[in-house]
Design an enzyme around this catalytic site. Structure first.
Site, PDB file in Angstrom:
ATOM      1  N   ASP A  25      -5.979  80.499 -86.290  1.00  0.00           N
ATOM      2  CA  ASP A  25      -4.851  80.880 -85.141  1.00  0.00           C
ATOM      3  C   ASP A  25      -5.264  80.074 -84.264  1.00  0.00           C
ATOM      4  O   ASP A  25      -6.479  78.948 -84.107  1.00  0.00           O
ATOM      5  CB  ASP A  25      -4.961  82.375 -84.802  1.00  0.00           C
ATOM      6  CG  ASP A  25      -3.997  82.885 -83.641  1.00  0.00           C
ATOM      7  OD1 ASP A  25      -2.822  82.253 -83.343  1.00  0.00           O
ATOM      8  OD2 ASP A  25      -4.771  83.175 -82.323  1.00  0.00           O
ATOM      9  N   MET A  26      -4.135  79.619 -83.418  1.00  0.00           N
ATOM     10  CA  MET A  26      -4.862  78.598 -82.371  1.00  0.00           C
ATOM     11  C   MET A  26      -5.253  79.091 -80.836  1.00  0.00           C
ATOM     12  O   MET A  26      -6.238  78.815 -79.980  1.00  0.00           O
ATOM     13  CB  MET A  26      -3.186  77.588 -81.898  1.00  0.00           C
ATOM     14  CG  MET A  26      -3.897  76.428 -80.705  1.00  0.00           C
ATOM     15  SD  MET A  26      -2.613  75.778 -81.335  1.00  0.00           S
ATOM     16  CE  MET A  26      -1.111  76.556 -79.909  1.00  0.00           C
ATOM     17  N   ASP A  27      -4.264  79.791 -80.346  1.00  0.00           N
ATOM     18  CA  ASP A  27      -4.210  80.513 -78.921  1.00  0.00           C
ATOM     19  C   ASP A  27      -5.555  81.700 -78.518  1.00  0.00           C
ATOM     20  O   ASP A  27      -5.657  82.614 -79.331  1.00  0.00           O
ATOM     21  CB  ASP A  27      -3.127  80.885 -78.224  1.00  0.00           C
ATOM     22  CG  ASP A  27      -2.228  80.390 -77.952  1.00  0.00           C
ATOM     23  OD1 ASP A  27      -2.450  79.319 -76.412  1.00  0.00           O
ATOM     24  OD2 ASP A  27      -0.837  80.605 -78.574  1.00  0.00           O
ATOM     25  N   ASP A  69      -8.286  86.225 -83.800  1.00  0.00           N
ATOM     26  CA  ASP A  69      -9.181  87.119 -82.315  1.00  0.00           C
ATOM     27  C   ASP A  69      -8.126  88.281 -81.742  1.00  0.00           C
ATOM     28  O   ASP A  69      -8.248  88.808 -81.155  1.00  0.00           O
ATOM     29  CB  ASP A  69      -9.077  85.874 -81.643  1.00  0.00           C
ATOM     30  CG  ASP A  69      -8.028  85.764 -80.615  1.00  0.00           C
ATOM     31  OD1 ASP A  69      -7.718  85.339 -79.570  1.00  0.00           O
ATOM     32  OD2 ASP A  69      -6.947  85.183 -81.652  1.00  0.00           O
ATOM     33  N   LYS A  92       3.962  87.108 -85.940  1.00  0.00           N
ATOM     34  CA  LYS A  92       2.429  87.495 -86.301  1.00  0.00           C
ATOM     35  C   LYS A  92       3.135  89.123 -85.531  1.00  0.00           C
ATOM     36  O   LYS A  92       3.317  89.480 -84.309  1.00  0.00           O
ATOM     37  CB  LYS A  92       1.492  87.436 -85.981  1.00  0.00           C
ATOM     38  CG  LYS A  92       0.957  86.229 -86.518  1.00  0.00           C
ATOM     39  CD  LYS A  92      -0.020  85.111 -86.226  1.00  0.00           C
ATOM     40  CE  LYS A  92      -0.408  83.850 -86.896  1.00  0.00           C
ATOM     41  NZ  LYS A  92      -1.831  83.332 -85.406  1.00  0.00           N
TER      42      LYS A  92
END
Length: 217
Positions: A12-14, A171, A146
Site C-alpha cells: 500500500d502507499m499511504d 496499515d 479498497k
C-alpha cells in the site's frame, strides 16, 4: 513461519511508504472548508479510507457547493497533496532499504493504492524507489477502491504472480480486508500504532528495519 511460496510483495502507499495521512487531512480540510463545507473530525474518520473522488462526493452530498464540479474539486485536493508531499519530510523510516533487500531476494515488488495515479510517481521519486517497482496500480482505474480487492487482483496480474503467492503490506483495516478478499497473505505494518485492530492480518510488524527482514528470513 513458511513464506517459501511467496514470490511478490505488494505495498500500500499511504501510511506504508509515506506518512501522508496528515497531509491528506490538511489538503481536504483547506479545500472543502473554502467551499463552505463544515469538516468534522467524526466525518473525516469515515472518509479516511476512501478514494479522493469518493471523499469529494461524500462532502458534496453533505454540503452541496456551487460553481465547481466534483472533478475540479478532486483535482484541487490532489494538487494540494502533491505540493505538501514535495515539501514535507514524510518517508516511512526503513521502507526504502526494506524494498531494496526484497529485490536482492528476487521478490517482485508491486504497489496497490487508493490514491490517484498522478500522485504515485511524485511519492516514489521523492524517496527514490520508483525504479524498484515491477507493477503499479491505482484504484482510480477500478470500479471500487479498497476494501474491494480489485486493485490487488490488477497488481498481481501485472506481476504475473498468482494472488496466493503474494504478500500484502497494509496499515489500514480496509486495505487488509482488500488483501484478504484477494486471497493474499497480509502483513500489517503498525508503525507503532496500537489503536487500530490488526486481527485481520496474518503477520504484524512495527518497523521495516528489523522486524520486516526477520519475517522474511
Amino acid at each position: 513461519m513458511n513464506l517459501s511460496n511467496k514470490k511478490a510483495v505488494i505495498f500500500d502507499m499511504d501510511g506504508v511508504i509515506v506518512d501522508s495521512e496528515k497531509l491528506w487531512k490538511k489538503a481536504e480540510y483547506e479545500t472543502f472548508t473554502s467551499l463552505g463545507v463544515k469538516v468534522t473530525e467524526e466525518h473525516s474518520e469515515i472518509t479516511k479510507s476512501m478514494t479522493t473522488y469518493e471523499v469529494t462526493k461524500f462532502w458534496y452530498n453533505k454540503f452541496p457547493w456551487k460553481g465547481k464540479d466534483l472533478n475540479t474539486v478532486e483535482q484541487m485536493v490532489i494538487s494540494k497533496v502533491i505540493s505538501l508531499i514535495e515539501t514535507e519530510n514524510c518517508e516511512i523510516f526503513g521502507v526504502k532499504s526494506f524494498i531494496e533487500k526484497l529485490k536482492i531476494k528476487n521478490y517482485k515488488i508491486g504497489l496497490a493504492t487508493n490514491s490517484p495515479n498522478k500522485i504515485i510517481p511524485i511519492v516514489l521519486n521523492k524517496i527514490n524507489i520508483l525504479h524498484l517497482f515491477d507493477a503499479i496500480s491505482s484504484a482510480e482505474f477500478e470500479e471500487k477502491g479498497k476494501p474491494d480487492p480489485g486493485v490487488y487482483f490488477t497488481t498481481a496480474k501485472k506481476l504475473h504472480i498468482k494472488p496466493e503467492n503474494c504478500l500484502v503490506v497494509e496499515d489500514s483495516h480496509s486495505g487488509m480486508l482488500a488483501g484478504k478478499k484477494a486471497g493474499m497473505t497480509v502483513i500489517a505494518f503498525t508503525n507503532g500504532n496500537n489503536k487500530l485492530n490488526f486481527e485481520l492480518a496474518d503477520y504484524k510488524i512495527n518497523c521495516f528495519e528489523k522486524e520486516g527482514m526477520k519475517l522474511l528470513n
